[in-house]
Design a protein around this motif. Structure first.
Motif, PDB file in Angstrom:
ATOM      1  N   GLU A  94     -21.267  15.355 -13.139  1.00  0.00           N
ATOM      2  CA  GLU A  94     -21.966  14.882 -14.315  1.00  0.00           C
ATOM      3  C   GLU A  94     -20.702  14.975 -15.374  1.00  0.00           C
ATOM      4  N   SER A  95     -20.938  13.738 -16.031  1.00  0.00           N
ATOM      5  CA  SER A  95     -19.979  13.449 -17.114  1.00  0.00           C
ATOM      6  C   SER A  95     -20.734  12.683 -18.376  1.00  0.00           C
ATOM      7  N   LEU A  96     -20.742  13.180 -19.416  1.00  0.00           N
ATOM      8  CA  LEU A  96     -21.308  12.397 -20.344  1.00  0.00           C
ATOM      9  C   LEU A  96     -22.903  12.043 -20.197  1.00  0.00           C
ATOM     10  N   GLY A  97     -23.625  12.842 -19.557  1.00  0.00           N
ATOM     11  CA  GLY A  97     -25.094  12.565 -19.382  1.00  0.00           C
ATOM     12  C   GLY A  97     -25.426  11.549 -17.989  1.00  0.00           C
ATOM     13  N   LEU A  98     -24.146  11.311 -17.403  1.00  0.00           N
ATOM     14  CA  LEU A  98     -24.382  10.467 -16.141  1.00  0.00           C
ATOM     15  C   LEU A  98     -23.963  11.241 -14.969  1.00  0.00           C
ATOM     16  N   LEU A  99     -24.757  11.028 -13.757  1.00  0.00           N
ATOM     17  CA  LEU A  99     -24.392  11.593 -12.598  1.00  0.00           C
ATOM     18  C   LEU A  99     -23.561  10.690 -11.709  1.00  0.00           C
ATOM     19  N   ARG A 100     -22.382  11.306 -10.874  1.00  0.00           N
ATOM     20  CA  ARG A 100     -21.977  10.555  -9.761  1.00  0.00           C
ATOM     21  C   ARG A 100     -22.338  11.332  -8.490  1.00  0.00           C
TER      22      ARG A 100
ATOM     23  N   PRO B  70     -19.195  15.606   6.582  1.00  0.00           N
ATOM     24  CA  PRO B  70     -18.634  16.779   6.371  1.00  0.00           C
ATOM     25  C   PRO B  70     -17.251  16.939   7.430  1.00  0.00           C
ATOM     26  N   VAL B  71     -17.288  16.342   8.425  1.00  0.00           N
ATOM     27  CA  VAL B  71     -16.255  16.477   9.560  1.00  0.00           C
ATOM     28  C   VAL B  71     -15.147  15.456   9.365  1.00  0.00           C
ATOM     29  N   THR B  72     -15.575  14.107   9.039  1.00  0.00           N
ATOM     30  CA  THR B  72     -14.676  12.838   9.109  1.00  0.00           C
ATOM     31  C   THR B  72     -14.275  12.680   7.621  1.00  0.00           C
ATOM     32  N   ARG B  73     -15.235  13.155   6.797  1.00  0.00           N
ATOM     33  CA  ARG B  73     -15.125  12.742   5.218  1.00  0.00           C
ATOM     34  C   ARG B  73     -15.469  11.289   4.845  1.00  0.00           C
ATOM     35  N   ARG B  74     -16.131  10.738   5.853  1.00  0.00           N
ATOM     36  CA  ARG B  74     -16.446   9.383   5.643  1.00  0.00           C
ATOM     37  C   ARG B  74     -17.364   9.201   4.478  1.00  0.00           C
ATOM     38  N   VAL B  75     -17.318   8.504   3.521  1.00  0.00           N
ATOM     39  CA  VAL B  75     -18.401   8.203   2.455  1.00  0.00           C
ATOM     40  C   VAL B  75     -19.430   7.604   2.996  1.00  0.00           C
ATOM     41  N   GLU B  76     -20.770   8.005   2.858  1.00  0.00           N
ATOM     42  CA  GLU B  76     -21.828   7.347   3.463  1.00  0.00           C
ATOM     43  C   GLU B  76     -22.600   6.589   2.253  1.00  0.00           C
ATOM     44  N   LEU B  77     -22.573   7.263   1.011  1.00  0.00           N
ATOM     45  CA  LEU B  77     -23.117   6.730  -0.064  1.00  0.00           C
ATOM     46  C   LEU B  77     -22.441   7.268  -1.320  1.00  0.00           C
ATOM     47  N   LEU B  78     -22.164   6.172  -2.251  1.00  0.00           N
ATOM     48  CA  LEU B  78     -21.621   6.612  -3.616  1.00  0.00           C
ATOM     49  C   LEU B  78     -22.670   6.007  -4.690  1.00  0.00           C
ATOM     50  N   VAL B  79     -23.015   6.798  -5.584  1.00  0.00           N
ATOM     51  CA  VAL B  79     -23.778   6.273  -6.511  1.00  0.00           C
ATOM     52  C   VAL B  79     -23.220   6.923  -7.896  1.00  0.00           C
ATOM     53  N   SER B  80     -23.069   6.050  -8.821  1.00  0.00           N
ATOM     54  CA  SER B  80     -22.423   6.559 -10.132  1.00  0.00           C
ATOM     55  C   SER B  80     -23.303   5.820 -11.241  1.00  0.00           C
ATOM     56  N   GLY B  81     -23.456   6.553 -12.499  1.00  0.00           N
ATOM     57  CA  GLY B  81     -23.928   6.185 -13.638  1.00  0.00           C
ATOM     58  C   GLY B  81     -25.447   6.342 -13.796  1.00  0.00           C
ATOM     59  N   VAL B  82     -25.915   7.339 -12.763  1.00  0.00           N
ATOM     60  CA  VAL B  82     -27.185   7.957 -12.794  1.00  0.00           C
ATOM     61  C   VAL B  82     -27.569   8.751 -14.097  1.00  0.00           C
ATOM     62  N   SER B  83     -28.250   8.303 -14.812  1.00  0.00           N
ATOM     63  CA  SER B  83     -28.771   9.107 -16.215  1.00  0.00           C
ATOM     64  C   SER B  83     -29.440  10.280 -15.920  1.00  0.00           C
ATOM     65  N   THR B  84     -29.057  11.200 -16.601  1.00  0.00           N
ATOM     66  CA  THR B  84     -29.679  12.520 -16.619  1.00  0.00           C
ATOM     67  C   THR B  84     -31.094  12.538 -17.348  1.00  0.00           C
ATOM     68  N   ALA B  85     -31.186  11.669 -18.248  1.00  0.00           N
ATOM     69  CA  ALA B  85     -32.209  11.576 -19.415  1.00  0.00           C
ATOM     70  C   ALA B  85     -33.749  11.630 -18.654  1.00  0.00           C
ATOM     71  N   GLU B  86     -33.953  10.988 -17.534  1.00  0.00           N
ATOM     72  CA  GLU B  86     -35.010  10.948 -16.785  1.00  0.00           C
ATOM     73  C   GLU B  86     -35.189  12.187 -15.791  1.00  0.00           C
ATOM     74  N   LEU B  87     -34.370  12.831 -15.523  1.00  0.00           N
ATOM     75  CA  LEU B  87     -34.442  13.786 -14.542  1.00  0.00           C
ATOM     76  C   LEU B  87     -34.720  15.172 -15.352  1.00  0.00           C
ATOM     77  N   THR B  88     -35.887  15.245 -15.806  1.00  0.00           N
ATOM     78  CA  THR B  88     -36.639  16.554 -16.355  1.00  0.00           C
ATOM     79  C   THR B  88     -37.210  17.598 -15.697  1.00  0.00           C
ATOM     80  N   SER B  89     -37.503  17.100 -14.532  1.00  0.00           N
ATOM     81  CA  SER B  89     -38.081  18.140 -13.583  1.00  0.00           C
ATOM     82  C   SER B  89     -37.767  18.078 -12.052  1.00  0.00           C
ATOM     83  N   VAL B  90     -38.108  19.060 -11.508  1.00  0.00           N
ATOM     84  CA  VAL B  90     -37.834  19.249 -10.044  1.00  0.00           C
ATOM     85  C   VAL B  90     -38.481  17.833  -9.285  1.00  0.00           C
ATOM     86  N   ARG B  91     -39.445  17.499  -9.792  1.00  0.00           N
ATOM     87  CA  ARG B  91     -40.241  16.345  -8.964  1.00  0.00           C
ATOM     88  C   ARG B  91     -39.403  15.343  -9.166  1.00  0.00           C
ATOM     89  N   ALA B  92     -38.957  14.778 -10.427  1.00  0.00           N
ATOM     90  CA  ALA B  92     -38.013  13.811 -10.770  1.00  0.00           C
ATOM     91  C   ALA B  92     -36.798  13.701 -10.263  1.00  0.00           C
TER      92      ALA B  92
END
Length: 79
Positions: free
Chosen positions: A24-30, A36-58
């Protein structure tokens, strides 16, 4: 609001057997999901706002959406 450590722990545990790093940096998630073996990135998402992530369900809903994107991406490259 959930503490960032709890939020990231939930996200990171949602992609087994792949590995996941959530930062997390400045309220945004990366979120980086990788093999885990090859370290090949399968998915990369950045800029996910934490503002709406207020519950375990969210956070769980976010993980579900990201898993769907991950599976869709794998189908694209498989064929």
């Amino acid at each position: 609001m959930l503490p960032i450590s709890v939020l990231c722990n939930i996200v990171e545990s949602g992609f087994a057997p792949l590995s996941c790093e959530c930062t997390e940096s400045l309220g945004l998630l990366r979120i980086e999901v990788y093999d885990p073996v090859t370290r090949r990135v399968e998915l990369l998402v950045s800029g996910v706002s934490t503002a709406e992530l207020t519950s375990v369900r969210a956070v769980s809903d976010l993980v579900g959406e990201l898993r769907t994107k991950l599976k869709a991406g794998r189908r694209i490259f498989a064929g």
